[in-house]
Scaffold this motif. Structure first.
Motif, short mmCIF file in Angstrom:
data_model
loop_
_atom_site.label_atom_id
_atom_site.label_comp_id
_atom_site.label_asym_id
_atom_site.label_seq_id
_atom_site.Cartn_x
_atom_site.Cartn_y
_atom_site.Cartn_z
N ASP A 1 26.14 23.66 4.01
CA ASP A 1 26.43 22.52 4.90
C ASP A 1 26.79 23.06 6.29
O ASP A 1 27.65 23.94 6.42
N VAL A 2 26.15 22.47 7.31
CA VAL A 2 26.31 23.04 8.66
C VAL A 2 27.72 22.86 9.21
O VAL A 2 28.10 23.51 10.18
N PHE A 3 28.50 21.99 8.58
CA PHE A 3 29.81 21.67 9.13
C PHE A 3 30.94 22.19 8.24
O PHE A 3 31.91 22.76 8.71
N SER A 4 30.80 21.97 6.92
CA SER A 4 31.93 22.29 6.03
C SER A 4 31.78 23.65 5.36
O SER A 4 32.76 24.18 4.83
N HIS A 5 30.57 24.22 5.35
CA HIS A 5 30.34 25.59 4.86
C HIS A 5 30.95 25.84 3.48
O HIS A 5 31.51 26.90 3.22
N SER B 1 34.31 13.56 15.82
CA SER B 1 34.14 14.84 15.18
C SER B 1 34.37 16.00 16.16
O SER B 1 34.13 15.86 17.36
N ILE B 2 34.84 17.11 15.63
CA ILE B 2 35.13 18.27 16.50
C ILE B 2 33.85 18.99 16.93
O ILE B 2 33.89 19.86 17.79
N ARG B 3 32.73 18.71 16.30
CA ARG B 3 31.42 19.15 16.76
C ARG B 3 30.48 17.95 16.70
O ARG B 3 30.75 16.98 15.98
N ASN B 4 29.41 18.00 17.41
CA ASN B 4 28.40 16.96 17.28
C ASN B 4 27.52 17.30 16.08
O ASN B 4 26.85 18.35 16.09
N VAL B 5 27.56 16.44 15.09
CA VAL B 5 26.91 16.72 13.81
C VAL B 5 26.23 15.45 13.32
O VAL B 5 26.70 14.34 13.59
N ALA B 6 25.13 15.62 12.60
CA ALA B 6 24.48 14.48 11.94
C ALA B 6 24.05 14.91 10.54
O ALA B 6 23.47 16.00 10.38
N ASN B 7 24.35 14.10 9.56
CA ASN B 7 24.01 14.45 8.19
C ASN B 7 23.81 13.17 7.39
O ASN B 7 24.70 12.32 7.34
N ALA C 1 16.66 17.69 6.40
CA ALA C 1 17.75 18.64 6.64
C ALA C 1 18.92 18.28 5.72
O ALA C 1 19.93 17.71 6.17
N PRO C 2 18.82 18.59 4.42
CA PRO C 2 19.84 18.11 3.46
C PRO C 2 21.23 18.70 3.69
O PRO C 2 22.20 18.18 3.13
N HIS C 3 21.32 19.73 4.48
CA HIS C 3 22.65 20.31 4.76
C HIS C 3 23.16 19.89 6.13
O HIS C 3 24.16 20.42 6.62
N GLY C 4 22.46 18.94 6.76
CA GLY C 4 22.92 18.41 8.03
C GLY C 4 22.32 19.14 9.23
O GLY C 4 21.67 20.19 9.08
N ILE C 5 22.53 18.58 10.39
CA ILE C 5 22.06 19.19 11.64
C ILE C 5 23.26 19.32 12.57
O ILE C 5 23.97 18.34 12.84
N ASP C 6 23.47 20.54 13.01
CA ASP C 6 24.56 20.80 13.96
C ASP C 6 24.01 20.63 15.38
O ASP C 6 23.10 21.35 15.78
#
Ligand code: SF4
Length: 750
Positions: A42-46, A460-466, A574-579
């Motif tokens: 996951d691009v955000f939660s790792h 969110s602390i980063r721009n993320v889409a999932n 992108a099943p793990h999201g896009i950062d």
């Protein structure tokens, strides 16, 4: 996207159980969850996961979860078909609306809706169709003060500056316990890891809280503060910054109004004057100010404890005043504005200017409290039901809410709900609130619905889409929440229970497309709406609207205008999201105030400062006060029916300082009676020096011992309802937010 072997599949989904938006890796056997793990890709939660995330398996398979509509006649509940259930709703609500008008039916929207794509998109359709002035939500027992202060300062309710935690050197935190909550109004999966990294790179964490919470234990410094005095403390920081000439606005200097007003307002809040009120040493306050000013990059972050108090809006405002005066507003490592992929009120319209926010366009019938962002304070709800007169509330719609446990003076609300002529609830449980309903309409399980965090990706602390697609089909007899809400909308609009929900859905989409093509600066401005509707027609329900929002959002493909842009199809791949990267400075473009400036001293807030000053003059108050607290394995009242989360040591206890326990003659493990003006509860005592003297704490969301609820696990560990003690007459006047922290109480041996 799924990987499969035999009947076993691995799928990836965003966890819907708190604001952290962690990626989950689920192993499914048929429809059942066999295993839950953190998604390492996951691009955000790792790969981060908390105990609630693993409980998704138990939530899905909870035998108490309703799967078919329920209708109550007297005390007898019956499972019925969907058509019969909606016909019953029509028979119940229509006469009330016809005879007494739109305001006679109220609506309450609970906190889980923010974690639910269908709730986010279709509640507003139902609200519009209902057209009632009696709209309530959990916002006014939670974050409304922050929305009000952000709206007045920056122009929209969700223009909330977010701590850039991954790049800051100094974090001052008030009234928040993210190691238990996993963060709120600040979407940051793996908060513990991010705080560890902050300290590993030489940064400092200071926590100000009446309790030495789990987060405070991990901090470099913890300051106990008297509940309800965060605004005093923050004003004293502002006073110090001016007195010691530590103010520097940095890059936002040319974009700020009201600087001189803030300096003037802060003069009455010298650290020596507020220290006895806050119970924080004056020198510690000055040091906090100097450290914020000296840190290369610093952020002040405050949450629930600073909102649910009588000076909630002032405290929320002062957080951003301090961030601004120390040069940390809108800079890397300070506090910044998210730019969400689905767009928001601060990405549309003319960049840098707008209409600002207006409150009080109508007032509550009984007490005359003003409307905020379309809703009334929930402290008004019980009296709007139980006070006779024109426009009295006689019918009710609740969606995923349990206000009997989560709102003040809940004994009165409980009785008021029992007196309604008709109530319908959209909910997966027959709980303390929905037991009063005449009809319960349970939506589909989590795995059968698509998920996208519309709200939390704005904070969110980063721009993320999932995006998480549904991974199982609806079971026979299940109904999607979007369809339930559309069918309810048809009923209250007078179209009838048999009206086609798909037709209303199509109307909604076509209206949204019209707005998009007419919006100046939109990436589809001037396009043919029929063409866009046709492109979207391969989808339906929440996914169709989400696709529209993504394609017309700040990173969107503009329906082909930018082939490299975002669409739902891109997210599906992108099943793990896009950062979409770290936050970037957005002032002045983000502003939607009428002046096009940051309003550092908005008039309604400046006028309220006199009330704060008067509280200093009242002096030190020795009354014992009650606060709430959060637990890692709980989220409000939601998850108390899952054995895996409630087993073990009793958690709904009264925290009492040893000095108070000795004075009051109460013992650890014994029982105490806690009384307020509104009610009393008997609760197990936990003596601990983690709470400051003069303060006691009970977590909220408990009290599962009422007749008529069907929560077999929760009933075995009921705890007590702290909202029986909360007083509906105590609220922050600017936001209407209830006072849930700092409730005057008496504590006795019982
Ligand atoms: S921290 Fe929140 S989002 Fe992450 S697993 Fe736990 S409940 Fe789910």
């Amino acid at each position: 996207m799924a990987t499969a072997s035999g009947d076993t599949r691995t799928v990836y989904r965003t966890c819907p159980l708190c604001e952290a938006t962690c990626g989950l890796e689920l192993r499914l056997e048929g429809r059942d969850i066999a295993l839950v793990r953190g998604d390492r890709d996951d691009v955000f939660s790792h790969g981060f996961l908390c105990p609630k995330g693993t409980a998704l398996k138990q939530l899905e398979s909870d035998p108490d979860r309703l799967r078919r509509p329920q209708v109550r006649h007297g005390d007898v509940w019956r499972e019925v078909s969907w058509d019969d259930a909606f016909a019953e709703v029509e028979r119940g609500l229509t006469p009330i609306l016809d005879r007494h008008g739109r305001d006679a039916v109220a609506m309450y929207i609970g906190n889980p809706n923010v974690h639910n794509l269908a709730g986010q998109l279709y509640n507003r359709v139902l609200i519009q169709a209902l057209g009632s002035g009696n709209l309530y939500s959990a916002s006014t027992v939670d974050q409304m003060p922050k929305q009000v202060s952000a709206g007045l300062m920056f122009g929209t309710a969700l223009s909330i500056p977010i701590p850039d935690i991954d790049r800051t050197d100094h974090l001052l935190m008030l009234g928040a316990n993210p190691l238990a909550s996993n963060g709120s109004l600040m979407t940051a999966p793996d908060y513990p890891g991010r705080l560890r990294e902050l300290r590993a790179r030489g940064g400092k964490l200071v926590v100000v809280d009446p309790r030495r919470s789990k987060t405070a234990e991990e901090a470099d410094e913890h300051l106990f503060i008297r509940p309800g005095t965060d605004a005093h403390f923050l004003f004293a920081i502002v006073n110090t910054l001016f007195a010691e000439q530590l103010v520097s606005l940095g890059d936002v200097t040319d974009h700020v109004n009201g600087f001189d007003d803030v300096e003037r307002l802060a003069r009455d809040f010298a650290p020596d004057d507020v220290a006895p009120v806050c119970r924080i040493d004056a020198e510690a306050i000055r040091r906090a100010a100097r450290e914020l000013a000296a840190a290369p990059r610093a952020a002040v972050y405050a949450r629930i404890g600073t909102c649910t108090q009588e000076f909630g809006t002032l405290a929320s405002w002062l957080v951003d005043v301090v961030n601004c005066l120390t040069g940390n507003l809108d800079r890397a490592g300070g506090v910044m504005f998210t730019k969400p992929a689905t767009g928001s009120a601060n990405t549309g319209g003319t960049p840098g200017v707008g209409r600002g926010v207006r409150f009080g366009r109508r007032r509550s019938r009984v007490r005359g409290l003003p409307e905020l962002f379309g809703e009334l304070p929930v402290v008004c709800l019980a009296e709007e039901i139980d006070t006779p007169g024109d426009d009295q509330v006689r019918g009710m719609i609740t969606v995923a809410g349990n206000p009997v446990l989560s709102t003040p003076d809940s004994g009165r609300l409980d009785r008021a709900l029992a007196s309604l002529e008709f109530m319908v609830s959209v909910d997966i449980y027959k709980n303390e609130t929905t037991r009063h309903a005449n009809v319960i309409l349970p939506p589909e399980g989590v795995l059968a619905r698509g998920h996208y965090d519309l709200a939390f990706y704005q904070l969110s602390i980063r721009n993320v889409a999932n995006y998480s697609p549904p991974v199982v089909d609806l079971e026979p007899g299940e109904m999607a929440e979007s369809e339930i809400l559309l069918r309810l909308a048809n009923i209250v609009a007078g179209e009838g229970a048999a009206a086609d929900p798909a037709a209303l859905d199509a109307l909604v989409v076509s209206g949204l497309v019209q707005k998009a093509v007419q919006r100046p600066g939109s990436n589809v401005e001037g396009r043919d709406p029929d063409e866009l509707v046709a492109v979207l027609s391969s989808r339906s329900g929440p996914e169709r609207i989400l696709d529209l929002m993504l394609r017309t959002g700040p990173y969107g493909d503009g329906f082909g205008a930018d082939p490299s842009g975002l669409s739902l199809e891109v997210l599906e791949g992108a099943p793990h999201g896009i950062d979409l990267g770290p936050l970037q400075p957005r002032i002045p473009e983000v502003l939607r105030t009428a002046s096009g400036k940051v309003e550092l001293a908005p008039e309604p807030i400046a006028q309220d400062v006199a009330r704060l000053q008067a509280s200093i003059a009242r002096g030190r108050n020795g009354q014992m006060v009650l606060i709430g607290r959060r637990d890692l394995r709980s989220n409000n009242s939601w998850m108390h029916n899952l054995d895996i989360l409630v087993k073990g040591k009793e958690r709904c206890t009264l925290h009492v300082h040893p000095d108070d326990a000795a004075r009051l003659g109460i013992d650890d493990g014994g029982s105490a009676c806690v009384r307020s003006l509104r009610g009393e509860v008997a609760v197990t005592v936990e003596v601990t020096d983690a709470i400051m003297p003069g303060v006691v704490s009970i977590p909220h969301g408990w009290g599962h011992d009422v007749e008529g609820a069907d929560l077999s696990v929760a009933a075995g560990r009921p705890g007590v309802n702290s909202n029986l003690l909360a007083d509906g007459d105590l609220f922050d006047p600017l936001s209407g937010n209830a006072v849930l922290n700092g409730i005057p109480v008496r504590v006795e041996h019982s």
